[in-house]
Design a protein around this motif. Structure first.
Motif, short mmCIF file in Angstrom:
data_model
loop_
_atom_site.label_atom_id
_atom_site.label_comp_id
_atom_site.label_asym_id
_atom_site.label_seq_id
_atom_site.Cartn_x
_atom_site.Cartn_y
_atom_site.Cartn_z
N GLN A 141 8.15 25.21 7.58
CA GLN A 141 8.54 25.01 8.96
C GLN A 141 9.83 24.20 9.04
O GLN A 141 10.14 23.43 8.11
CB GLN A 141 7.43 24.29 9.73
N ASN A 142 10.56 24.35 10.12
CA ASN A 142 11.79 23.60 10.30
C ASN A 142 11.53 22.11 10.10
O ASN A 142 10.64 21.54 10.72
CB ASN A 142 12.36 23.85 11.69
N LEU A 143 12.29 21.48 9.23
CA LEU A 143 12.06 20.09 8.84
C LEU A 143 13.19 19.20 9.36
O LEU A 143 14.34 19.35 8.96
CB LEU A 143 11.98 19.99 7.31
N ASN A 144 12.82 18.31 10.27
CA ASN A 144 13.79 17.37 10.83
C ASN A 144 14.35 16.50 9.72
O ASN A 144 13.61 15.93 8.92
CB ASN A 144 13.12 16.51 11.90
N ILE A 145 15.66 16.39 9.67
CA ILE A 145 16.30 15.64 8.60
C ILE A 145 15.94 14.17 8.64
O ILE A 145 16.04 13.45 7.63
CB ILE A 145 17.84 15.84 8.68
N LYS A 146 15.47 13.67 9.80
CA LYS A 146 15.11 12.26 9.94
C LYS A 146 13.63 12.00 9.69
O LYS A 146 13.19 10.85 9.74
CB LYS A 146 15.50 11.76 11.33
N GLU A 147 12.86 13.06 9.45
CA GLU A 147 11.43 12.87 9.21
C GLU A 147 11.22 12.09 7.92
O GLU A 147 11.89 12.31 6.92
CB GLU A 147 10.72 14.22 9.13
N THR A 148 10.25 11.17 7.94
CA THR A 148 9.99 10.35 6.77
C THR A 148 8.49 10.11 6.65
O THR A 148 7.73 10.36 7.58
CB THR A 148 10.75 9.01 6.83
N ILE A 149 8.06 9.62 5.49
CA ILE A 149 6.66 9.32 5.23
C ILE A 149 6.46 7.82 5.22
O ILE A 149 7.25 7.08 4.63
CB ILE A 149 6.21 9.91 3.87
N VAL A 150 5.40 7.37 5.85
CA VAL A 150 5.07 5.95 5.89
C VAL A 150 3.61 5.78 5.49
O VAL A 150 2.73 6.47 6.02
CB VAL A 150 5.28 5.35 7.29
N GLU A 151 3.34 4.91 4.54
CA GLU A 151 1.97 4.62 4.15
C GLU A 151 1.41 3.56 5.08
O GLU A 151 2.03 2.53 5.33
CB GLU A 151 1.93 4.13 2.70
N VAL A 152 0.21 3.83 5.61
CA VAL A 152 -0.37 2.97 6.64
C VAL A 152 -1.53 2.17 6.05
O VAL A 152 -2.44 2.74 5.44
CB VAL A 152 -0.88 3.80 7.84
N ASP A 153 -1.49 0.85 6.22
CA ASP A 153 -2.61 0.01 5.80
C ASP A 153 -3.79 0.19 6.76
O ASP A 153 -3.64 0.69 7.87
CB ASP A 153 -2.19 -1.46 5.78
N SER A 154 -4.96 -0.23 6.31
CA SER A 154 -6.13 -0.16 7.17
C SER A 154 -6.42 -1.53 7.77
O SER A 154 -6.24 -2.57 7.12
CB SER A 154 -7.35 0.31 6.36
N SER A 155 -6.83 -1.52 9.03
CA SER A 155 -7.14 -2.77 9.72
C SER A 155 -8.62 -3.10 9.69
O SER A 155 -9.02 -4.22 9.97
CB SER A 155 -6.66 -2.70 11.17
N ALA A 156 -9.46 -2.11 9.34
CA ALA A 156 -10.91 -2.33 9.29
C ALA A 156 -11.54 -1.26 8.41
O ALA A 156 -11.04 -0.15 8.30
CB ALA A 156 -11.52 -2.29 10.68
N ILE A 157 -12.65 -1.62 7.76
CA ILE A 157 -13.39 -0.69 6.91
C ILE A 157 -14.84 -0.66 7.38
O ILE A 157 -15.46 -1.70 7.62
CB ILE A 157 -13.33 -1.10 5.43
N GLU A 158 -15.36 0.55 7.51
CA GLU A 158 -16.75 0.77 7.90
C GLU A 158 -17.39 1.67 6.85
O GLU A 158 -16.86 2.75 6.57
CB GLU A 158 -16.79 1.43 9.28
N ALA A 159 -18.49 1.25 6.23
CA ALA A 159 -19.02 2.02 5.13
C ALA A 159 -20.54 1.92 5.03
O ALA A 159 -21.13 0.87 5.29
CB ALA A 159 -18.40 1.55 3.81
N THR A 160 -21.16 3.05 4.66
CA THR A 160 -22.57 3.06 4.25
C THR A 160 -22.68 3.35 2.76
O THR A 160 -23.76 3.25 2.19
CB THR A 160 -23.37 4.10 5.04
N MET A 161 -21.55 3.73 2.11
CA MET A 161 -21.53 3.81 0.66
C MET A 161 -21.64 2.41 0.09
O MET A 161 -21.39 1.41 0.78
CB MET A 161 -20.23 4.47 0.17
N THR A 162 -21.98 2.32 -1.18
CA THR A 162 -22.13 1.03 -1.85
C THR A 162 -20.78 0.54 -2.35
O THR A 162 -20.10 1.23 -3.12
CB THR A 162 -23.10 1.14 -3.03
N ALA A 163 -20.38 -0.64 -1.91
CA ALA A 163 -19.11 -1.22 -2.35
C ALA A 163 -19.26 -1.83 -3.73
O ALA A 163 -20.20 -2.57 -4.00
CB ALA A 163 -18.65 -2.28 -1.35
N LYS A 164 -18.33 -1.50 -4.63
CA LYS A 164 -18.33 -2.04 -5.98
C LYS A 164 -17.35 -3.22 -6.08
O LYS A 164 -16.47 -3.39 -5.24
CB LYS A 164 -17.92 -0.95 -6.99
N ASN A 165 -17.51 -4.01 -7.14
CA ASN A 165 -16.65 -5.20 -7.31
C ASN A 165 -15.19 -4.84 -7.54
O ASN A 165 -14.31 -5.65 -7.28
CB ASN A 165 -17.16 -6.04 -8.48
N ASN A 166 -14.94 -3.61 -8.04
CA ASN A 166 -13.56 -3.23 -8.34
C ASN A 166 -12.84 -2.58 -7.17
O ASN A 166 -11.76 -2.02 -7.31
CB ASN A 166 -13.52 -2.29 -9.55
#
Length: 333
Positions: free
Chosen positions: A179-204
């Motif tokens: 698709q037509n790609l804007n020359i000014k388009e860029t990628i930004v990695e977004v941090d998370s402000s909150a985590i919600e989980a029912t999986m088991t969190a590991k120490n690592n």
């Protein structure tokens, strides 16, 4: 079929990634996301993202050029085995050779390639039966068109887009689309402000699940981007990435889950994603690998999913959005 591949700079997000493809964390090489990749000229394959019979292909990426090099350094992009773009740097001299046409070598002065900083490259390939044409922009400036009538035919799924990235030229913020790609388009990695989980969190810092329906969700901190881009900035795509990922022998599938601000829940199959077939082992300690290697483990296909975005979506529209992963006994799309 429209497609869009987004990679902030993770070597593991290539098809058939191998141990020679390295990911480095550096705000110098990538001020937006702090991550970039290089491959010491080993191939990085991305052709699996292409739709069949693609005649217009857009590529955009950032590439760092050092102030000087001791020897010749080169980075190259091939499509269907045809070299469409080659960047060379020898000391402070740099050139671009488009479409493998030697007499179209473009000198560094003409291409506006800057040393000691990140450069933005935008390419538009037109692939016709009569030949190929490549339009080149460097740092938002038009540089040249180059044609090669020996390169012919549309690009299709399975025609590899291959990147050979020199260690001296870390690459990041890669976008591939039809698709037509804007020359000014860029990628930004977004941090998370909150985590919600029912999986088991590991120490690592990882999460584990042993039964269907368990999830881990993160709330993207999009408001943190307001100062740089504004709340009304248009969001053109989103990719959810988790690494490493593996299955310890149970029958559970993993899906990407999106929970909109109105609590609408949508799950996306990894196998119907535009990004697929990865084996992710990056950033795993030797102890973790040995433990996995001694158990009944099948390394999970890519946990990187293109999350659909409605046209016209802004950063402000993403407030309240949750993105993450859920286990399921359902292996359908």
């Amino acid at each position: 079929m429209a497609f869009k591949y987004l990679n902030p700079g993770y070597g593991s997000l290539f098809y058939l990634a191998n141990s020679n493809i390295m990911t480095v964390r550096s705000n110098i090489y990538n001020p937006n996301c702090g991550v970039a990749f290089f491959s010491n000229h080993s191939p990085c394959y991305a052709g699996h993202v292409v739709a069949n019979n693609t005649k217009d292909l857009y590529l955009k990426f950032d590439i760092y050029l050092p102030a000087t090099t001791e020897n010749l350094s080169w980075t190259e992009i091939d499509i269907k085995g045809n070299t469409i773009f080659r960047l060379e740097q020898n000391g402070t001299t740099r050139t671009i050779t488009p479409m493998a046409i030697a007499n179209l070598n473009i000198s560094g002065n003409d291409t506006n390639l800057k040393l000691g900083r990140v450069n933005k490259i935008w390419l538009h390939l037109t692939a016709e039966t009569t030949g190929w044409n490549l339009e080149i922009f460097v740092n938002n400036d038009y540089i040249s068109d180059a044609a090669n009538t020996d390169y012919k035919g549309a690009v299709s799924r399975g025609n590899q887009i291959t990147f050979y990235v020199d260690n001296a030229h870390p690459m990041s913020n890669l976008i591939i689309t039809d698709q037509n790609l804007n020359i000014k388009e860029t990628i930004v990695e977004v941090d998370s402000s909150a985590i919600e989980a029912t999986m088991t969190a590991k120490n690592n810092g990882t999460y584990a699940s042993s039964q269907s329906g368990e999830y881990v969700l993160k709330t993207p901190d999009t408001t943190a981007l307001y100062s740089s881009f504004g709340a009304s900035a248009t969001v053109l795509g989103m990719v959810a990435v988790a690494a490493p990922a593996f299955n310890t022998g149970n029958s559970l599938n993993l899906k990407c889950r999106k929970v909109d601000a109105d609590t609408t829940v949508t799950d996306y199959s990894l196998y119907n994603s535009v990004i697929e077939d990865y084996f992710v082992l990056q950033n795993m300690s030797e102890e973790d690998f040995e433990e996995l290697n001694s158990t009944d483990v099948s390394f999970y296909p890519c946990v990187a999913v293109q999350v659909p975005i409605t046209s016209g979506t802004t950063l402000a529209d993403l407030n309240g959005l949750k993105i993450g992963w859920v286990t399921s006994e359902d292996w359908s799309g």
